[in-house]
Design an enzyme around this catalytic site. Structure first.
Site, PDB file in Angstrom:
ATOM      1  N   GLY A 134     -43.876  38.469 -55.056  1.00 41.93           N
ATOM      2  CA  GLY A 134     -43.598  39.726 -55.736  1.00 41.93           C
ATOM      3  C   GLY A 134     -42.977  40.742 -54.800  1.00 41.93           C
ATOM      4  N   GLY A 191     -44.084  47.538 -56.607  1.00 36.68           N
ATOM      5  CA  GLY A 191     -44.809  48.612 -55.948  1.00 36.68           C
ATOM      6  C   GLY A 191     -46.055  48.141 -55.220  1.00 36.68           C
ATOM      7  N   ALA A 192     -46.780  47.189 -55.796  1.00 37.65           N
ATOM      8  CA  ALA A 192     -48.003  46.709 -55.150  1.00 37.65           C
ATOM      9  C   ALA A 192     -47.694  46.023 -53.833  1.00 37.65           C
ATOM     10  CB  ALA A 192     -48.741  45.752 -56.080  1.00 37.65           C
ATOM     11  N   ASP A 230     -53.378  51.845 -50.804  1.00 38.58           N
ATOM     12  CA  ASP A 230     -53.338  50.482 -51.355  1.00 38.58           C
ATOM     13  C   ASP A 230     -53.318  49.415 -50.269  1.00 38.58           C
ATOM     14  OD1 ASP A 230     -53.409  51.096 -54.079  1.00 38.58           O
ATOM     15  OD2 ASP A 230     -51.238  51.320 -54.209  1.00 38.58           O
ATOM     16  N   LYS A 260     -45.995  55.727 -59.082  1.00 36.38           N
ATOM     17  CA  LYS A 260     -46.257  55.831 -57.649  1.00 36.38           C
ATOM     18  C   LYS A 260     -45.045  56.281 -56.832  1.00 36.38           C
ATOM     19  CE  LYS A 260     -50.049  52.496 -57.480  1.00 36.38           C
ATOM     20  NZ  LYS A 260     -50.620  51.336 -56.776  1.00 36.38           N
ATOM     21  N   THR A 305     -36.560  37.840 -59.064  1.00 42.30           N
ATOM     22  CA  THR A 305     -35.235  38.360 -58.770  1.00 42.30           C
ATOM     23  C   THR A 305     -35.201  38.682 -57.279  1.00 42.30           C
ATOM     24  OG1 THR A 305     -35.153  39.353 -60.967  1.00 42.30           O
ATOM     25  CG2 THR A 305     -33.514  40.099 -59.370  1.00 42.30           C
ATOM     26  N   LEU A 306     -34.588  37.808 -56.491  1.00 39.48           N
ATOM     27  CA  LEU A 306     -34.685  37.898 -55.042  1.00 39.48           C
ATOM     28  C   LEU A 306     -34.013  39.160 -54.493  1.00 39.48           C
ATOM     29  CD1 LEU A 306     -36.129  36.099 -53.078  1.00 39.48           C
ATOM     30  CD2 LEU A 306     -33.981  34.955 -52.560  1.00 39.48           C
ATOM     31  N   ASN A 331     -39.671  36.271 -54.935  1.00 42.76           N
ATOM     32  CA  ASN A 331     -39.680  37.079 -56.143  1.00 42.76           C
ATOM     33  C   ASN A 331     -38.747  36.436 -57.163  1.00 42.76           C
ATOM     34  OD1 ASN A 331     -40.668  39.598 -57.395  1.00 42.76           O
ATOM     35  ND2 ASN A 331     -38.503  40.139 -57.469  1.00 42.76           N
TER      36      ASN A 331
END
Length: 278
Positions: free
Chosen positions: A126, A129-130, A102, A66, A152-153, A150
């Site tokens: 998260g 990409g989403a 999306d 994407k 990994t912040l 997330n």
């Protein structure tokens, strides 16, 4: 000669996009076919060149391409540029234009169970990409505040750049902080793959302190009801799975390609039948 549309991704064999798009073409008597194209990451440019060379009318783009496809398109829609990802390509007489449906697809599904978003506080799980499309569309709806957690912040840092643009508070939380502050949020959205088949027993976050009138949402639609949603449902919390987003984003892409509106209810029924749901 039938127009050709398709899906660029890796892998793509599991996709239900051909099922719903080909049915919509048939239902609307459009002379077109939709195929999947498994494109390895190292040949994305060649795939885009192939769209031009073969006269493919349009494509969807899924993971992991994407972002990568953006370098090879002729034009990027403002919304897609802001999101930083493209999921729809339109071939306009050889000129390839990138869009992103999306976020709008998700927000439309969310508005089906939540009439307004302007005063809502949202937690997004998260930062991939989403999440990009969803966060941008939620901010565009005027939500009151946004938090992102997330594993990994540091990967969520770029989202903070949107705070000034949309004049909305954006905070980054560790998983521990998010769990502790869960009661503050009206809408909790999992955008990660945690809980997706075959690892269906996993859940992205503990839900001990979720408040009674919250909405717990998961972009995953296989399984239809993830462990994350089951936990929320068992607490009497309203839930939203990823089927609506999948259908809506596909329908919006279809409209870009054809100028016609497919039957979204029929699309949804086909997806649910394929998944063995109701």
């Amino acid at each position: 000669m039938k127009a050709v549309f398709g899906l660029l991704g890796h892998p793509v064999s599991h996709s239900m996009s051909p099922l719903i798009h080909n049915d919509a073409f048939q239902s609307l008597e459009i002379e077109a076919e939709y195929h999947v194209f498994d494109v390895a990451p190292q040949v994305v440019k060649q795939a885009i060149d192939g769209i031009r060379a073969l006269g493919i009318a349009g494509c969807n783009v899924t993971v992991p391409h994407k972002v990568a496809v953006m370098d090879y398109l002729d034009e990027i829609d403002n919304e897609a540029r802001l999101i930083g990802a493209v999921n729809t390509i339109v071939n306009d007489n050889g000129r390839l234009i990138g869009y992103n449906t999306d976020g709008r697809g998700y927000v439309e599904s969310l508005l089906g169970c939540q009439q307004m978003l302007q005063n809502k506080r949202v937690l997004v799980i998260g930062a991939g990409g989403a999440a990009r499309g969803i966060v941008t569309s939620l901010l565009n709806e005027g939500i009151a505040a946004l938090a992102i957690t997330n594993r990994t912040l540091s990967k969520a840092e770029p989202f903070k750049q949107l705070a000034d643009l949309f004049k909305t508070e954006i905070v980054l939380l560790t998983k521990e902080e998010a769990t502790r502050r869960l009661v503050e949020f009206d809408i909790i959205i999992n955008t990660t793959s945690v809980g997706m088949s075959p690892n269906i027993e996993e859940s992205p976050l503990l839900l001990e302190t979720v408040k009674e009138h919250a909405i717990v949402s998961d972009l995953i639609y296989n399984p239809i009801e993830t462990t994350f949603l089951k936990i929320a449902k068992n607490k009497g919390i309203q839930t939203l799975n990823g089927v609506g987003m999948f259908v809506n984003q596909a329908a919006l892409s279809f409209e870009y390609w054809t100028g016609q509106k497919p039957n979204r209810k029929r699309m949804e029924q086909l997806v649910l039948q394929q998944l063995g749901g109701k």
